[in-house]
Design a protein around this motif. Sequence first.
Motif, PDB file in Angstrom:
ATOM      1  N   TYR A 112       3.189   9.723  -5.463  1.00 37.43           N
ATOM      2  CA  TYR A 112       4.002  10.868  -5.017  1.00 37.43           C
ATOM      3  C   TYR A 112       5.101  11.157  -6.039  1.00 37.43           C
ATOM      4  O   TYR A 112       5.302  12.306  -6.452  1.00 37.43           O
ATOM      5  CB  TYR A 112       4.613  10.538  -3.649  1.00 37.43           C
ATOM      6  CG  TYR A 112       5.560  11.583  -3.095  1.00 37.43           C
ATOM      7  CD1 TYR A 112       5.077  12.734  -2.473  1.00 37.43           C
ATOM      8  CD2 TYR A 112       6.950  11.412  -3.165  1.00 37.43           C
ATOM      9  CE1 TYR A 112       5.947  13.686  -1.948  1.00 37.43           C
ATOM     10  CE2 TYR A 112       7.816  12.352  -2.640  1.00 37.43           C
ATOM     11  CZ  TYR A 112       7.312  13.492  -2.030  1.00 37.43           C
ATOM     12  OH  TYR A 112       8.173  14.432  -1.513  1.00 37.43           O
ATOM     13  N   ALA A 113       5.792  10.108  -6.464  1.00 36.10           N
ATOM     14  CA  ALA A 113       6.911  10.281  -7.395  1.00 36.10           C
ATOM     15  C   ALA A 113       6.429  10.788  -8.760  1.00 36.10           C
ATOM     16  O   ALA A 113       7.124  11.558  -9.422  1.00 36.10           O
ATOM     17  CB  ALA A 113       7.663   8.962  -7.558  1.00 36.10           C
ATOM     18  N   ILE A 153       5.775  11.166   1.424  1.00 32.06           N
ATOM     19  CA  ILE A 153       6.450  10.160   0.593  1.00 32.06           C
ATOM     20  C   ILE A 153       5.714   8.821   0.615  1.00 32.06           C
ATOM     21  O   ILE A 153       5.662   8.103  -0.372  1.00 32.06           O
ATOM     22  CB  ILE A 153       7.897   9.974   1.109  1.00 32.06           C
ATOM     23  CG1 ILE A 153       8.735  11.200   0.744  1.00 32.06           C
ATOM     24  CG2 ILE A 153       8.520   8.690   0.594  1.00 32.06           C
ATOM     25  CD1 ILE A 153      10.086  11.217   1.428  1.00 32.06           C
ATOM     26  N   ASP A 162      14.145  11.781  -7.698  1.00 35.18           N
ATOM     27  CA  ASP A 162      12.873  11.556  -8.408  1.00 35.18           C
ATOM     28  C   ASP A 162      11.706  11.170  -7.495  1.00 35.18           C
ATOM     29  O   ASP A 162      10.605  10.883  -7.980  1.00 35.18           O
ATOM     30  CB  ASP A 162      13.047  10.503  -9.519  1.00 35.18           C
ATOM     31  CG  ASP A 162      13.454   9.123  -8.984  1.00 35.18           C
ATOM     32  OD1 ASP A 162      13.405   8.919  -7.763  1.00 35.18           O
ATOM     33  OD2 ASP A 162      13.830   8.262  -9.802  1.00 35.18           O
ATOM     34  N   GLU A 196       0.832  -1.209   0.000  1.00 35.45           N
ATOM     35  CA  GLU A 196       0.000   0.000   0.000  1.00 35.45           C
ATOM     36  C   GLU A 196       0.868   1.262   0.000  1.00 35.45           C
ATOM     37  O   GLU A 196       0.622   2.213  -0.749  1.00 35.45           O
ATOM     38  CB  GLU A 196      -0.873  -0.062   1.267  1.00 35.45           C
ATOM     39  CG  GLU A 196      -1.856   1.048   1.472  1.00 35.45           C
ATOM     40  CD  GLU A 196      -2.437   0.981   2.898  1.00 35.45           C
ATOM     41  OE1 GLU A 196      -2.621   2.038   3.488  1.00 35.45           O
ATOM     42  OE2 GLU A 196      -2.678  -0.134   3.424  1.00 35.45           O
ATOM     43  N   LEU A 197       1.934   1.263   0.832  1.00 39.28           N
ATOM     44  CA  LEU A 197       2.808   2.433   0.925  1.00 39.28           C
ATOM     45  C   LEU A 197       3.579   2.645  -0.374  1.00 39.28           C
ATOM     46  O   LEU A 197       3.778   3.780  -0.810  1.00 39.28           O
ATOM     47  CB  LEU A 197       3.781   2.278   2.105  1.00 39.28           C
ATOM     48  CG  LEU A 197       3.143   2.167   3.493  1.00 39.28           C
ATOM     49  CD1 LEU A 197       4.204   1.826   4.535  1.00 39.28           C
ATOM     50  CD2 LEU A 197       2.416   3.450   3.872  1.00 39.28           C
ATOM     51  N   LEU A 198       3.999   1.558  -0.999  1.00 36.44           N
ATOM     52  CA  LEU A 198       4.759   1.685  -2.249  1.00 36.44           C
ATOM     53  C   LEU A 198       3.870   2.196  -3.385  1.00 36.44           C
ATOM     54  O   LEU A 198       4.312   2.953  -4.245  1.00 36.44           O
ATOM     55  CB  LEU A 198       5.432   0.352  -2.612  1.00 36.44           C
ATOM     56  CG  LEU A 198       6.592  -0.042  -1.669  1.00 36.44           C
ATOM     57  CD1 LEU A 198       7.061  -1.470  -1.960  1.00 36.44           C
ATOM     58  CD2 LEU A 198       7.765   0.935  -1.775  1.00 36.44           C
ATOM     59  N   SER A 221       1.302   4.245  -2.870  1.00 35.11           N
ATOM     60  CA  SER A 221       1.178   5.676  -2.560  1.00 35.11           C
ATOM     61  C   SER A 221       2.426   6.427  -3.002  1.00 35.11           C
ATOM     62  O   SER A 221       2.355   7.549  -3.513  1.00 35.11           O
ATOM     63  CB  SER A 221       0.980   5.886  -1.051  1.00 35.11           C
ATOM     64  OG  SER A 221      -0.240   5.356  -0.631  1.00 35.11           O
ATOM     65  N   ASN A 222       3.598   5.804  -2.802  1.00 36.26           N
ATOM     66  CA  ASN A 222       4.842   6.469  -3.187  1.00 36.26           C
ATOM     67  C   ASN A 222       4.934   6.651  -4.706  1.00 36.26           C
ATOM     68  O   ASN A 222       5.461   7.664  -5.184  1.00 36.26           O
ATOM     69  CB  ASN A 222       6.060   5.701  -2.660  1.00 36.26           C
ATOM     70  CG  ASN A 222       7.353   6.296  -3.193  1.00 36.26           C
ATOM     71  OD1 ASN A 222       8.005   5.714  -4.049  1.00 36.26           O
ATOM     72  ND2 ASN A 222       7.700   7.487  -2.727  1.00 36.26           N
TER      73      ASN A 222
END
Lengths: 166, 166
Positions: free
Chosen positions: A14-15, B46, B157, A6-8, A10-11
Amino acid sequence: MSIIQELLISNAAYAASFDRSQLASPPAKRLAVVACMDARVTVEEILGLRTGDAHIIRNAGGVVTDDVIRSLIISYKLLGTREFLIINHTNCGMATFTDEELQQRMAKEHGVDASQIHFHAFGDLRENVEAQVQKIRQSPFIPQAIPVHGLIFRVEDGRLEHVVSA
Amino acid sequence: MSIIQELLISNAAYAASFDRSQLASPPAKRLAVVACMDARVTVEEILGLRTGDAHIIRNAGGVVTDDVIRSLIISYKLLGTREFLIINHTNCGMATFTDEELQQRMAKEHGVDASQIHFHAFGDLRENVEAQVQKIRQSPFIPQAIPVHGLIFRVEDGRLEHVVSA
């Protein structure tokens, strides 16, 4: 989905809209903030800081430990910060136990000797903020020319109380 | 206007639209993150974390010091977190000096003996992340049942690289 998945995800979002690749390493506002790790204390939002503005140092309690002094030395000496803030907050978990109680729980429930760990539990919030400012003021490693402010964040209404002026 | 005045004005705006007074102390995602204090590493953004989701522990380097172990014990034992993340980042100031150099500068420029301070400067970023995960894994104070992930944040990035899986 696992937390890390889930966090990846979201990242990746963001990126995809990332526009901060030109920021320099030294904080733009030449500021370092020491605050509690508490999930309700989103330091940048509370202070209106943008990415790139300030060093943010956080631990259980927002306590000035040797590790915080280490971080502050690197902050002012190598990255040019010139003003420090300490932020503690109301309803802090650190006021709900004593060091001895937690040491005993660690021994009983995990079979480990935590008697040498100073957990830095505290009673009075305002006194704790004052004590953290004093620890910085009395450190031989931090120049007296750096202003150090002490603040209390109120989780009830989002306000900061400025309890120790530099 | 001074920095502190500016921050308090920003906080008044934050408090005016504050809607988080009902959040509980234990982090909603039962997550604790250990990251660098770097001004460019806005941890919550992030990872897409909201206020209330996770404990955020930060110091120079995102290094697992005794103080970080102290914070993690309080995090899982008293506030119920069940998963840990370590985040280091590219272009970190910690890779620009050695402990000996900084110790010597402190002696020369401030007349203080910092030879006992382990600053935790490092060379290789990926190795440093792996070493921090290992420090948690080898601590008698942190249960093996807690997954620990290691990540690198790329300030160029905005992407996170998942370098150590739990």
